[in-house]
Design a protein around this motif. Structure first.
Motif, PDB file in Angstrom:
ATOM      1  N   LEU A   1       0.832  -1.197   0.000  1.00 29.89           N
ATOM      2  CA  LEU A   1       0.000   0.000   0.000  1.00 29.89           C
ATOM      3  C   LEU A   1       0.873   1.257   0.000  1.00 29.89           C
ATOM      4  CD1 LEU A   1      -3.042   0.629   0.073  1.00 29.89           C
ATOM      5  CD2 LEU A   1      -2.863   0.812   2.548  1.00 29.89           C
ATOM      6  N   ASP A   2       0.440   2.241  -0.777  1.00 36.77           N
ATOM      7  CA  ASP A   2       1.147   3.516  -0.848  1.00 36.77           C
ATOM      8  C   ASP A   2       1.359   4.084   0.568  1.00 36.77           C
ATOM      9  OD1 ASP A   2       1.982   6.056  -1.337  1.00 36.77           O
ATOM     10  OD2 ASP A   2       0.509   6.465  -2.925  1.00 36.77           O
ATOM     11  N   LYS A   3       2.611   4.419   0.899  1.00 36.54           N
ATOM     12  CA  LYS A   3       2.909   4.898   2.259  1.00 36.54           C
ATOM     13  C   LYS A   3       2.137   6.172   2.602  1.00 36.54           C
ATOM     14  CE  LYS A   3       4.618   1.730   3.825  1.00 36.54           C
ATOM     15  NZ  LYS A   3       4.142   1.052   2.685  1.00 36.54           N
ATOM     16  N   ARG A   4       1.802   6.946   1.532  1.00 33.92           N
ATOM     17  CA  ARG A   4       1.053   8.168   1.805  1.00 33.92           C
ATOM     18  C   ARG A   4      -0.326   7.841   2.385  1.00 33.92           C
ATOM     19  NH1 ARG A   4      -0.006  10.365  -3.220  1.00 33.92           N
ATOM     20  NH2 ARG A   4      -2.025   9.665  -2.668  1.00 33.92           N
ATOM     21  N   ILE A   5      -0.951   6.801   1.833  1.00 33.93           N
ATOM     22  CA  ILE A   5      -2.278   6.422   2.344  1.00 33.93           C
ATOM     23  C   ILE A   5      -2.164   5.980   3.797  1.00 33.93           C
ATOM     24  CG2 ILE A   5      -4.176   4.770   2.096  1.00 33.93           C
ATOM     25  CD1 ILE A   5      -3.728   4.682  -0.837  1.00 33.93           C
ATOM     26  N   VAL A   6      -1.138   5.177   4.084  1.00 32.43           N
ATOM     27  CA  VAL A   6      -0.982   4.680   5.455  1.00 32.43           C
ATOM     28  C   VAL A   6      -0.779   5.862   6.404  1.00 32.43           C
ATOM     29  CG1 VAL A   6       0.361   3.182   6.963  1.00 32.43           C
ATOM     30  CG2 VAL A   6       0.074   2.571   4.552  1.00 32.43           C
ATOM     31  N   TRP A   7       0.098   6.778   5.978  1.00 31.78           N
ATOM     32  CA  TRP A   7       0.380   7.937   6.826  1.00 31.78           C
ATOM     33  C   TRP A   7      -0.874   8.790   7.026  1.00 31.78           C
ATOM     34  CZ3 TRP A   7       0.464  13.287   6.345  1.00 31.78           C
ATOM     35  CH2 TRP A   7       1.148  13.971   7.364  1.00 31.78           C
ATOM     36  N   GLU A   8      -1.610   9.029   5.928  1.00 28.82           N
ATOM     37  CA  GLU A   8      -2.850   9.824   6.039  1.00 28.82           C
ATOM     38  C   GLU A   8      -3.841   9.180   7.007  1.00 28.82           C
ATOM     39  OE1 GLU A   8      -3.042  11.440   1.453  1.00 28.82           O
ATOM     40  OE2 GLU A   8      -4.562  10.033   2.138  1.00 28.82           O
ATOM     41  N   GLN A   9      -3.938   7.872   6.912  1.00 29.60           N
ATOM     42  CA  GLN A   9      -4.897   7.170   7.768  1.00 29.60           C
ATOM     43  C   GLN A   9      -4.484   7.223   9.234  1.00 29.60           C
ATOM     44  OE1 GLN A   9      -7.873   5.945   7.189  1.00 29.60           O
ATOM     45  NE2 GLN A   9      -7.742   6.595   5.069  1.00 29.60           N
ATOM     46  N   LEU A  10      -3.199   6.995   9.502  1.00 29.37           N
ATOM     47  CA  LEU A  10      -2.769   6.952  10.902  1.00 29.37           C
ATOM     48  C   LEU A  10      -2.765   8.331  11.540  1.00 29.37           C
ATOM     49  CD1 LEU A  10       0.038   4.271  11.149  1.00 29.37           C
ATOM     50  CD2 LEU A  10      -2.413   4.071  11.350  1.00 29.37           C
ATOM     51  N   THR A  11      -2.471   9.364  10.740  1.00 29.01           N
ATOM     52  CA  THR A  11      -2.376  10.703  11.340  1.00 29.01           C
ATOM     53  C   THR A  11      -3.617  11.549  11.030  1.00 29.01           C
ATOM     54  OG1 THR A  11      -1.365  11.638   9.376  1.00 29.01           O
ATOM     55  CG2 THR A  11       0.136  10.699  11.005  1.00 29.01           C
ATOM     56  N   ASN A  12      -4.627  10.969  10.413  1.00 25.67           N
ATOM     57  CA  ASN A  12      -5.803  11.728   9.962  1.00 25.67           C
ATOM     58  C   ASN A  12      -5.366  12.962   9.164  1.00 25.67           C
ATOM     59  OD1 ASN A  12      -7.372   9.820  11.084  1.00 25.67           O
ATOM     60  ND2 ASN A  12      -8.166  11.074  12.741  1.00 25.67           N
ATOM     61  N   ASP A  13      -4.619  12.714   8.126  1.00 29.69           N
ATOM     62  CA  ASP A  13      -4.147  13.776   7.220  1.00 29.69           C
ATOM     63  C   ASP A  13      -3.206  14.752   7.893  1.00 29.69           C
ATOM     64  OD1 ASP A  13      -4.835  13.432   4.649  1.00 29.69           O
ATOM     65  OD2 ASP A  13      -6.850  14.277   4.875  1.00 29.69           O
ATOM     66  N   GLY A  14      -2.405  14.266   8.800  1.00 26.44           N
ATOM     67  CA  GLY A  14      -1.408  15.129   9.435  1.00 26.44           C
ATOM     68  C   GLY A  14      -1.897  15.809  10.703  1.00 26.44           C
TER      69      GLY A  14
END
Ligand code: TRP
Length: 454
Positions: free
Chosen positions: A408-421
């Motif tokens: 999975l694209d790391k950006r999606i994972v990051w967005e999901q875990l941090t709620n878009d930062g």
């Protein structure tokens, strides 16, 4: 795209309670205590805690990421996130697993209803230990009685699912989880105040490391998977109904804590009562249907009304815990059918219920009159348990960890875990590291070991 109204959880608390309801089930009240009994009490609990927090939670977070980023059922989720690839087969395996687990789990859940009924009619009073064995065997192999309870249980599950996500799953989770918690606290209070209960408390709190070997680790990890409902998309499906501001990491920690806390409290019901009447704790799977009703009668000897109330509340607790889990299994299959085959939710739910009644009836009969309903020498009931717990769930869990960790694209994972930062997630790197390396490796070891390949 999909025009079907999917629904979502109305509140964060509702979402957490629904996921916790999925996790808290027969696995906590029945399986956790007997595994603890088998593997040395507190030492097993410590290892179990390690498995839950180091491996279980990262995989739960991976499931949440898949579910919430796709807003789809478990098959649709992989088709959206990895279009044109074969990843969708993980989702389809999850749906099949849901049918299988729901079918045999409902058989045992049905037994809890029989025991609630027996408790109401005061049927346990005056039985001796031998009679508890005989009556359980007569009941579970009876050709029709368990089937009635099984069907009733599946109809109750159906009723909740047919009402939808917010009015069904969320509403009933918010209702049943506090009831379950109160029941547990009352039962723990009674159990630890029995004369001689301290030996049981000591067993749960004092680790005996002499019983610890590699089997204990395997048992603990397997138990953590089952208890947290991992590896087949239950939590993905629920997460697809989460709101965009639900904190995934914190929700996973809450669910893990609630699930573990309730499992340990179940130990504090069972062991103090069992030790107080001098019954061995490592009684195996028959623990809750043979040993415990007997323990309750003996523990409250001289106070028959206490024995009556205690037994009734205990089996009620089991039934409620099982129901919050069966709805989560049902939802996996229902969401798949209504979204992928584009039909109304109620009709999809009905299809799932009918199919599970058929498989469940066969499972139940395979324990008694229908012994010939077996494959590879295992009655259907044990076969489905084996296929799901030993094959599909570990494979599914490992593949989902690999999917989120590597594909999975790391950006999606990051967005999901941090709620878009918006959120700071200090454990982000650790989670990814576990998903990439530790979880697949650990599951592979278990898998090979359990199948006895080496
Ligand atoms: N976790 C539940 C229990 O402890 C059972 C359960 C519900 C489950 N959904 C699941 C187990 C999905 C494995 C996979 O009883």
């Amino acid at each position: 795209m999909n025009k079907i109204e999917r629904g979502s959880f109305g509140s964060k608390l509702g979402a957490i309670l629904a996921a916790a309801g999925s996790a808290v089930g027969l696995g906590n009240v029945w399986r956790f205590p007997y595994e603890t009994g088998n593997y040395g009490g507190a030492a097993f609990i410590l290892i179990y805690l390690g498995c839950v927090f180091a491996l279980g939670l990262p995989i739960m977070i991976a499931e949440f990421v898949i579910g919430r980023s796709s807003h789809a059922n478990i098959d649709g989720a992989f088709q959206k996130l990895a279009p044109g690839t074969q990843w969708k087969w993980i989702g389809r395996m999850g749906v099949l697993t849901a049918f299988f687990i729901l079918s045999f789990y409902s058989v045992v859940a049905g037994w809890t209803l029989e025991y609630v009924y027996e408790a109401i009619c005061n049927g346990f009073a005056g039985r001796n230990p031998e009679e508890f064995v005989v009556s359980f065997e007569a009941f579970s192999t009876n050709p029709w009685r368990p089937l009635i309870w099984l069907v009733l249980f599946l109809l109750a599950t159906h009723f909740i699912i047919a009402r939808g996500v917010e009015k069904g799953i969320e509403y009933f989770s918010k209702l049943m989880m506090p009831v379950l918690f109160i029941l547990i606290l009352v039962l723990v209070g009674c159990s630890v105040s029995l004369p001689g209960a301290s030996a049981g408390i000591e067993f749960l709190l004092k680790p005996d490391f002499s019983k610890v070997d590699s089997n204990v680790f395997l048992a603990a990890l397997g138990q953590a998977f089952f208890s947290l409902s991992l590896g087949m998309g239950c939590l993905c499906t629920y997460a697809s109904y989460f709101n965009k501001d639900t904190n995934l990491v914190r929700s996973a920690v809450s669910v893990g804590l609630i699930d573990t806390f309730i499992a340990i409290l179940a130990g504090f019901i069972i062991f103090p009562a069992a030790f107080s009447v001098g019954i061995e704790p490592d009684a195996g799977p028959s623990l809750i249907f043979i040993t415990l009703p007997n323990v309750f009668q003996q523990a409250f000897v001289g106070f028959p009304w206490l024995a009556y109330i205690f037994s009734l509340l205990f089996y009620l607790l089991l039934a409620v815990a099982a129901l919050t889990s069966t709805i989560s299994l049902h939802e996996v299959a229902t969401a798949y059918i209504y979204e992928e085959f584009k039909m109304p939710r109620k009709r999809a739910a009905l299809i799932v219920t009918c199919m599970c009644i058929v498989i469940g009836v066969l499972c139940s009969l395979s324990l008694g009159v229908g012994k010939q309903i077996s494959l590879f020498g295992l009655p259907l009931f044990d076969l489905l348990d084996f296929i799901t717990a030993k094959l599909f769930m570990p494979i599914g869990g490992a593949l989902m960890a690999v999917f989120v960790g590597w594909y999975l694209d790391k950006r999606i994972v990051w967005e999901q875990l941090t709620n878009d930062g918006k959120l700071k997630v200090a454990s982000y790197k650790a989670i990814i590291f576990i998903l990439r390396y530790i979880a697949p490796a650990a599951i592979l070891v278990i898998f090979i070991n359990e199948l006895g390949i080496i």
